[in-house]
Scaffold this motif. Structure first.
Motif, PDB file in Angstrom:
ATOM      1  N   THR A  85       0.989  -1.100  -0.305  1.00 21.37           N
ATOM      2  CA  THR A  85      -0.308  -0.449  -0.428  1.00 21.37           C
ATOM      3  C   THR A  85       0.413   1.233   0.218  1.00 21.37           C
ATOM      4  OG1 THR A  85      -1.645  -1.271   1.274  1.00 21.37           O
ATOM      5  CG2 THR A  85      -1.881   1.005   1.455  1.00 21.37           C
ATOM      6  N   ALA A  86       1.931   1.535   0.671  1.00 18.64           N
ATOM      7  CA  ALA A  86       2.444   2.557   0.612  1.00 18.64           C
ATOM      8  C   ALA A  86       3.669   3.117  -0.486  1.00 18.64           C
ATOM      9  CB  ALA A  86       4.079   2.149   1.904  1.00 18.64           C
ATOM     10  N   ALA A  87       3.784   1.267  -1.074  1.00 23.48           N
ATOM     11  CA  ALA A  87       4.550   1.810  -2.281  1.00 23.48           C
ATOM     12  C   ALA A  87       3.713   2.109  -3.566  1.00 23.48           C
ATOM     13  CB  ALA A  87       5.649   0.295  -2.220  1.00 23.48           C
ATOM     14  N   PHE A  88       2.549   1.638  -3.546  1.00 24.99           N
ATOM     15  CA  PHE A  88       1.731   1.883  -4.496  1.00 24.99           C
ATOM     16  C   PHE A  88       1.877   3.862  -4.286  1.00 24.99           C
ATOM     17  CE2 PHE A  88       0.390  -2.604  -4.962  1.00 24.99           C
ATOM     18  CZ  PHE A  88       0.987  -2.617  -6.488  1.00 24.99           C
ATOM     19  N   THR A  89       1.304   4.076  -3.049  1.00 28.47           N
ATOM     20  CA  THR A  89       1.070   5.029  -2.817  1.00 28.47           C
ATOM     21  C   THR A  89       2.132   6.498  -3.326  1.00 28.47           C
ATOM     22  OG1 THR A  89      -1.124   4.534  -1.159  1.00 28.47           O
ATOM     23  CG2 THR A  89       0.092   6.917  -1.019  1.00 28.47           C
ATOM     24  N   LEU A  90       3.748   5.688  -2.536  1.00 27.04           N
ATOM     25  CA  LEU A  90       4.176   6.520  -3.151  1.00 27.04           C
ATOM     26  C   LEU A  90       4.721   6.800  -4.556  1.00 27.04           C
ATOM     27  CD1 LEU A  90       6.860   8.356  -2.686  1.00 27.04           C
ATOM     28  CD2 LEU A  90       8.181   5.505  -2.416  1.00 27.04           C
ATOM     29  N   ASN A  91       4.094   5.439  -5.565  1.00 28.20           N
ATOM     30  CA  ASN A  91       3.862   6.050  -6.519  1.00 28.20           C
ATOM     31  C   ASN A  91       3.094   7.215  -7.115  1.00 28.20           C
ATOM     32  OD1 ASN A  91       6.442   4.217  -7.110  1.00 28.20           O
ATOM     33  ND2 ASN A  91       4.916   2.296  -8.385  1.00 28.20           N
ATOM     34  N   ALA A  92       2.426   6.521  -6.769  1.00 31.37           N
ATOM     35  CA  ALA A  92       1.067   7.732  -7.231  1.00 31.37           C
ATOM     36  C   ALA A  92       1.606   9.097  -7.060  1.00 31.37           C
ATOM     37  CB  ALA A  92      -0.203   7.495  -6.639  1.00 31.37           C
ATOM     38  N   ALA A  93       2.212   8.896  -6.094  1.00 28.45           N
ATOM     39  CA  ALA A  93       3.071  10.525  -5.238  1.00 28.45           C
ATOM     40  C   ALA A  93       3.871  11.211  -6.906  1.00 28.45           C
ATOM     41  CB  ALA A  93       3.861  10.469  -4.502  1.00 28.45           C
ATOM     42  N   LEU A  94       4.938  10.688  -7.075  1.00 25.84           N
ATOM     43  CA  LEU A  94       5.363  10.461  -8.041  1.00 25.84           C
ATOM     44  C   LEU A  94       5.517  10.617  -9.339  1.00 25.84           C
ATOM     45  CD1 LEU A  94       8.075   7.084  -6.756  1.00 25.84           C
ATOM     46  CD2 LEU A  94       9.166  10.289  -6.741  1.00 25.84           C
ATOM     47  N   PHE A  95       4.440   9.636  -9.302  1.00 23.43           N
ATOM     48  CA  PHE A  95       3.675  10.290 -10.770  1.00 23.43           C
ATOM     49  C   PHE A  95       2.907  11.621 -11.085  1.00 23.43           C
ATOM     50  CE2 PHE A  95       3.866   5.328 -11.700  1.00 23.43           C
ATOM     51  CZ  PHE A  95       4.666   5.633 -12.749  1.00 23.43           C
ATOM     52  N   ALA A  96       2.013  12.387  -9.939  1.00 24.57           N
ATOM     53  CA  ALA A  96       1.396  13.151 -10.185  1.00 24.57           C
ATOM     54  C   ALA A  96       2.407  14.340 -10.159  1.00 24.57           C
ATOM     55  CB  ALA A  96       0.992  12.986  -8.448  1.00 24.57           C
ATOM     56  N   LEU A  97       3.973  14.261  -9.626  1.00 31.82           N
ATOM     57  CA  LEU A  97       4.998  14.991  -9.797  1.00 31.82           C
ATOM     58  C   LEU A  97       5.409  15.205 -11.063  1.00 31.82           C
ATOM     59  CD1 LEU A  97       7.189  16.954  -8.259  1.00 31.82           C
ATOM     60  CD2 LEU A  97       8.848  14.714  -7.674  1.00 31.82           C
ATOM     61  N   SER A  98       5.373  13.853 -11.529  1.00 36.91           N
ATOM     62  CA  SER A  98       5.644  14.233 -12.917  1.00 36.91           C
ATOM     63  C   SER A  98       4.759  14.865 -13.618  1.00 36.91           C
ATOM     64  CB  SER A  98       6.075  12.515 -13.417  1.00 36.91           C
ATOM     65  OG  SER A  98       5.820  12.558 -15.389  1.00 36.91           O
ATOM     66  N   LEU A  99       3.752  14.455 -13.322  1.00 37.79           N
ATOM     67  CA  LEU A  99       2.432  14.951 -14.183  1.00 37.79           C
ATOM     68  C   LEU A  99       2.532  17.074 -13.861  1.00 37.79           C
ATOM     69  CD1 LEU A  99      -0.497  15.164 -15.562  1.00 37.79           C
ATOM     70  CD2 LEU A  99      -1.498  14.872 -13.382  1.00 37.79           C
ATOM     71  N   ALA A 100       2.737  16.920 -12.446  1.00 34.88           N
ATOM     72  CA  ALA A 100       2.688  18.999 -12.419  1.00 34.88           C
ATOM     73  C   ALA A 100       4.373  19.534 -12.939  1.00 34.88           C
ATOM     74  CB  ALA A 100       2.706  18.856 -11.054  1.00 34.88           C
ATOM     75  N   LEU A 101       5.041  18.686 -13.059  1.00 28.95           N
ATOM     76  CA  LEU A 101       6.213  19.164 -14.399  1.00 28.95           C
ATOM     77  C   LEU A 101       5.589  19.400 -15.215  1.00 28.95           C
ATOM     78  CD1 LEU A 101       9.229  17.315 -12.397  1.00 28.95           C
ATOM     79  CD2 LEU A 101       8.922  19.619 -12.259  1.00 28.95           C
ATOM     80  N   LEU A 102       5.454  18.032 -15.813  1.00 25.57           N
ATOM     81  CA  LEU A 102       5.136  18.005 -17.540  1.00 25.57           C
ATOM     82  C   LEU A 102       3.259  19.519 -17.637  1.00 25.57           C
ATOM     83  CD1 LEU A 102       5.719  14.500 -18.113  1.00 25.57           C
ATOM     84  CD2 LEU A 102       7.026  16.313 -19.048  1.00 25.57           C
ATOM     85  N   TRP A 103       2.642  19.618 -16.602  1.00 30.44           N
ATOM     86  CA  TRP A 103       1.777  20.769 -16.857  1.00 30.44           C
ATOM     87  C   TRP A 103       2.390  21.938 -17.165  1.00 30.44           C
ATOM     88  CZ3 TRP A 103      -3.488  19.340 -16.943  1.00 30.44           C
ATOM     89  CH2 TRP A 103      -4.279  20.303 -17.364  1.00 30.44           C
TER      90      TRP A 103
END
Length: 408
Positions: free
Chosen positions: A176-194
């Motif tokens: 659960t923690a690993a998948f949540t961390l991944n969601a945060a990493l992909f959200a960071l990627s999304l914010a930078l590319l946005w």
């Protein structure tokens, strides 16, 4: 505030360009997330089923990449890479959150894990060619070698940091923690590319063919191109020669040679250091004179180092060969990608990038059983010799292709 600009603006060094740095940050976060994803998926599958079922789950995550990578590149060319990376990052965040909630609610069954792996793999097949096609819209052609050096360096960083970060997340909070961390990493990627506002696709050079949209048109373009076709074949042979020995052969070699897991880790770490040195050299230099000659020379060095590693008389010699192999990997990989970016027509970059990635992450892993059978029949050293032979075949192909050889 959006990070704006066009590729045709006043030239700016890539390592000082906020648009390139934002792209690099998003790409690095995505790489770390991808590797943590496979680690967490493996862990969850092992806890939910047996070894065979775990293999099916991992295969389900890889299969969509092999099947959808080329269509993903065609979609990036048709709709623009920024739209595709934003949409795929958003879906990847959602998939990770669903996976985290599923694990938190109860131990997920193998069927649910297969479904999640298929969905994530399909979206990743859209993201990878699109994010690879973005640099041509962010900087000038003269900076693409430096960008590819930075990209290769970020790959090394992601490889080093993802395992301990993923392992710590699994130890502290489980999947659960690993998948949540991944969601945060992909959200960071999304914010930078946005925040990125890439320029339009650069105009094709005079006399350069701009292919029509569509997957078939892109494949015809590569086959007919006098430089791009041989170039992709050369880099594919390099990937083939490297990937099987360093993913399958190295484990068997460490066992037969008596190096053990610790020795294998030292060898792989030495390769990583060498690859970082090669990537850093490209980043600092910013250009590769006559890359069409640098590639075959670098591949000869890689082939010799690979064979030397397979027949190393001791761990020290193996480490030295691994460092040399890493330096060659960093230089050849970055220079090859930059040559693809500068040779390809801008309107086909998504499809060509997808084709280039398909060999490494889609087709070559299917040959792992062949490497295993070869090692079982003749010993792991032969796998390294065969890998060196594949690289030398790529060198021969580069030398006999006059158009490739004369590429400035």
């Amino acid at each position: 505030m959006a990070i704006t600009g066009t590729a045709g603006a006043t030239p700016r060094l890539a390592h000082r360009d906020p648009r390139v740095l934002a792209w690099l940050g998003a790409y690095t976060a995505s790489l770390i997330g991808d590797q943590i994803w496979f680690l967490a998926l493996s862990w969850t599958a092992v806890r939910s089923g047996d070894a065979t079922q775990t293999g099916w789950v991992l295969a389900a995550g890889s299969l969509p990449r092999a099947l959808l990578m080329l269509p993903g590149g065609a979609i990036a060319d048709r709709y623009g890479p920024r739209r595709v990376v934003l949409g795929s990052d958003l879906v990847r965040c959602a998939v990770m959150l669903v996976a985290a909630l599923a694990v938190l609610a109860r131990s997920p069954g193998i069927g649910l894990l297969v479904l999640i792996a298929l969905l994530f793999g399909a979206v990743d097949a859209l993201f990878m060619p699109a994010v690879g096609a973005l640099p041509a819209r962010l900087t000038t052609r003269t900076q693409l070698v430096r960008v590819q050096g930075m990209r290769s360096l970020s790959q090394r960083v992601a490889t080093v940091v993802s395992a301990p970060i993923g392992g710590a997340a699994l130890a502290i909070g489980g999947a659960t923690a690993a998948f949540t961390l991944n969601a945060a990493l992909f959200a960071l990627s999304l914010a930078l590319l946005w925040r990125l506002r890439p320029g339009p696709a650069p105009e094709a050079e005079p006399g350069q063919e701009e292919p029509e949209l569509g997957l078939r048109a892109g494949l015809r373009y590569v086959v007919r191109h006098r430089v791009l076709g041989p170039l992709l074949a050369v880099t594919a042979l390099m990937e083939l020669g490297f990937t099987i020995p360093m993913n399958i052969g190295i484990v068997l070699l460490a066992d037969v040679a008596g190096w053990g897991p610790g020795g294998m880790g030292v060898v792989l770490g030495a390769w990583g250091i060498g690859a970082a040195i090669g990537a850093l050299a490209l980043t600092v230099a910013g250009r590769v004179p006559r890359p069409a000659l640098v590639l075959p020379v670098g591949m000869v060095v890689m082939a010799a180092s690979l064979v030397g590693l397979g027949y190393a008389p001791g761990l020290g010699a193996g480490v030295a060969c691994a460092v040399a192999l890493g330096v060659g990997t960093g230089v050849v990989g970055g220079a090859g990608s930059a040559l693809v970016q500068t040779t390809c027509a801008p309107g086909a970059l998504g499809r060509v990038t997808a084709l280039q990635m398909l060999f490494g992450v889609g087709l070559i892993p299917l040959l792992y059983p062949v490497g295993g059978m070869l090692a079982s029949a003749h010993g792991p050293s032969v796998v390294f010799a065969a890998g060196g032979g594949a690289m030398l075949l790529g060198v021969l192909l580069a030398l006999v292709s006059g158009a490739f050889r004369r590429r400035p």
